[in-house]
Every structure is written in structure tokens, then in C-alpha cells.
Enzyme design. Structure first.
Site, mmCIF file in Angstrom:
data_model
loop_
_atom_site.group_PDB
_atom_site.id
_atom_site.type_symbol
_atom_site.label_atom_id
_atom_site.label_comp_id
_atom_site.label_asym_id
_atom_site.label_seq_id
_atom_site.Cartn_x
_atom_site.Cartn_y
_atom_site.Cartn_z
ATOM 1 N N ASP A 136 0.829 -1.207 0.000
ATOM 2 C CA ASP A 136 0.000 0.000 0.000
ATOM 3 C C ASP A 136 0.861 1.254 0.000
ATOM 4 O OD1 ASP A 136 0.882 -0.022 2.614
ATOM 5 O OD2 ASP A 136 -1.102 -0.217 3.526
ATOM 6 N N SER A 137 2.173 1.070 -0.031
ATOM 7 C CA SER A 137 3.102 2.179 -0.265
ATOM 8 C C SER A 137 2.828 2.853 -1.598
ATOM 9 C CB SER A 137 4.550 1.681 -0.220
ATOM 10 O OG SER A 137 4.729 0.575 -1.095
ATOM 11 N N ASP B 275 -0.515 -6.556 -0.116
ATOM 12 C CA ASP B 275 -0.973 -5.934 1.123
ATOM 13 C C ASP B 275 -2.489 -5.963 1.249
ATOM 14 O OD1 ASP B 275 0.752 -4.966 3.075
ATOM 15 O OD2 ASP B 275 1.291 -3.199 1.920
ATOM 16 N N LYS C 127 -0.124 -9.975 3.067
ATOM 17 C CA LYS C 127 0.483 -9.275 4.203
ATOM 18 C C LYS C 127 -0.553 -8.425 4.917
ATOM 19 C CE LYS C 127 3.358 -5.674 3.760
ATOM 20 N NZ LYS C 127 2.704 -4.675 4.672
ATOM 21 N N GLU D 14 -1.010 -5.830 8.547
ATOM 22 C CA GLU D 14 -0.327 -5.114 9.616
ATOM 23 C C GLU D 14 -0.990 -5.383 10.964
ATOM 24 O OE1 GLU D 14 0.106 -0.966 8.886
ATOM 25 O OE2 GLU D 14 0.968 -1.224 6.882
ATOM 26 N N GLU E 42 9.490 -3.727 10.448
ATOM 27 C CA GLU E 42 9.870 -2.437 9.870
ATOM 28 C C GLU E 42 10.319 -1.461 10.942
ATOM 29 O OE1 GLU E 42 8.101 1.136 6.992
ATOM 30 O OE2 GLU E 42 6.962 -0.729 7.274
#
EC number: 2.1.2.11
Length: 274
Positions: free
Chosen positions: A58-59, A97, A126, A128, A195
Site C-alpha cells: 500500500d506504499s 498488502d 500481508k 499489519e 519495519e
């Protein structure tokens, strides 16, 4: 010595696609490299360069869409970009993501979102979050969804953190991250991404969990490393994290090429006579 610009490292004759190969790499002490990508051409080039895995992160909200954080990225956008990358790099591990708002309501929502990404071509999903995601990870794992847990600096929590701040700096914070990583791996996570945490903590978590770990600003003691493509290529327009490294003046090269083209058009040197 630096490689000449454009020189490609031949793709290695190894299985990079299967999660089992990543498990073997951890056992054998083989370090693997990942990068983000968001489209077919860069995914194809990354595979040709020998990259092991690609994250559709999502960067893209910040690197491609020009947002100040990742929170406005939608599931539909990640699904779209995952399809592009999967077609460009069929031999690499493809990780996608779960963006903000696509999984936090509970395991059922997370499964529905993950299923869309798997159908688009992802091999690993992935998400978070720490201990709060244990139930969701277990639910997904029981339903054949390979999960990479993401702990430490989790960009979707940036407003809660008060910015993109390094995590795990105190003894208590480090202990919580270790517990999170262990709990997530025991719940079924097949990988753990860490991270912006201290180097010793990244190495300690790598020792504590049986699954492969991926570091981004987590030191050299992890099983794999990942960087954002635009940071690597020098295409980031603004802030670049201190842990990133730029390997090319991509912005300068692109500006120069476009400028050269524009100059030739104005000088009537382009197009050539046919």
C-alpha cells in the site's frame, strides 16, 4: 565496484515462488531479497534482475499516487496492481498488502479481501498489526491463506504513532514486539515482516520464530530484506527513510531523457525524416 548502469544480474536457477523454498532458505542461511513493484514493466525487470519476491504494497499510495500516507489505498487498487505484477514476474514470490479498512472488522472480512488478492495472483497476503491480529491470522491460515505478519512501524497506524517513527526502542516495547512475532507465527503466519526496529531486536525475533523474517530498517540479522522500488531507483520525490539506500539517480535520468526529447522536438530534430 559498482555495476554499470543497466547491467543485469542473471536470474538465479532456484525456486523463488513457493513458500516452502523460503522455509528452506531460512534453514540454510540463504538471504533473500524483495522489492516493491506496482506494474508489469518494473515487475518484469525485477524478475530479470534476479529478485526473489515482490510486494505490492500500500506504499503505492505515497510512491505512485502522491498521498502523504497509505490510508487512502483501496482493496480494488491493490487487486488491480497485483494482477499487473503477477503477470510481469511469474517466477517470483508475489506478496500483496491488505490495505487499511479491508481486514480490521474481523476474520471474515479479512478472508474475503485476501481471497480477492489470491485470485489476482498473490502467493502471500500481508497484514499489519501485532497480537490483535492473532485471531485473524489463525482464521486465514486455517482456510489456506498464506499470511505475512507485519510488525514494528506499521504505516497504517501512522496517525496513532504520530508519524513514521522507529518502534521497539525501549525494553518494554521490544518485549511486546517479540511476543507479537511469536504469537503471530504460532497462529499460522508463514512470514514476519519487521519495519523500523533496532538491529538487535530484528535479529532476536529472527532467532525466536521458525518462519522466515523480512526486514526493512530492521538490521542485517533477518532472513530477507525488502526496499521500496522508488527509493532504490531514486524516483522518490520527497522523504526517503534513513534505512533506505538509493542505487540510481533515476529522477535525473528520466528528467534528462524527457528534456532531451523535448529539445529535439522544438529543434525539429525529432521525428526523423522517413
Amino acid at each position: 565496484m559498482d555495476k554499470p548502469v543497466g547491467q543485469v544480474t542473471p536470474a538465479r536457477k532456484t525456486d523463488r515462488k513457493s513458500i516452502a523454498s523460503w522455509d528452506r532458505a531460512k534453514r540454510d542461511g540463504e538471504i533473500r531479497a524483495l522489492i516493491t513493484a506496482y506494474d508489469y514493466p518494473f515487475a518484469r525487470l525485477a524478475q530479470e534482475a534476479g529478485i526473489d519476491g515482490i510486494l505490492i504494497g500500500d506504499s503505492l499510495g505515497m510512491t505512485v499516487q502522491g498521498e502523504r500516507d497509505t490510508l487512502r489505498v483501496s482493496l480494488d487498487q491493490i487487486v488491480y496492481h497485483t494482477g499487473l505484477v503477477a503477470r510481469g514476474a511469474p517466477d517470483c514470490l508475489i506478496m500483496a498488502d491488505l490495505p487499511f479498512g479491508s481486514f480490521e472488522a474481523g476474520p471474515a472480512q479479512a478472508f474475503a479481501s485476501a481471497a480477492e488478492l489470491l485470485k489476482a495472483g498473490a502467493d502471500v497476503i500481508k497484514l499489519e498489526g501485532g497480537a490483535a491480529m492473532v485471531e485473524t491470522v489463525g482464521f486465514l491460515s486455517a482456510r489456506a491463506v498464506p499470511v505475512c505478519a507485519h510488525i514494528g512501524l506499521t504505516p497504517q497506524h501512522v496517525r496513532q504513532f504520530g508519524g513514521f517513527k522507529r518502534q521497539g526502542k525501549t525494553e518494554d516495547a521490544a518485549a511486546r514486539l517479540i511476543l507479537d512475532a511469536v504469537a503471530l507465527a504460532e497462529a499460522g503466519a508463514r512470514m514476519v515482516l519487521m519495519e523500523a526496529i533496532p538491529t538487535p531486536l530484528g535479529a532476536e525475533i529472527t532467532r525466536r520464530v521458525a518462519v522466515p523474517t523480512i526486514g526493512i530498517g530492521a538490521g542485517g540479522g533477518t532472513d530477507a530484506q525488502i526496499l521500496v522500488l522508488h527509493d532504490v531507483l531514486g524516483l522518490t520525490g520527497g522523504y526517503v527513510p534513513g534505512f533506505a539506500r538509493t542505487y540510481l539517480d533515476g529522477a535525473g535520468l528520466v528528467r534528462g531523457a524527457i528534456g532531451h526529447y523535448a529539445e529535439e522536438v522544438r529543434a525539429r530534430a525529432f521525428p526523423p525524416e522517413s
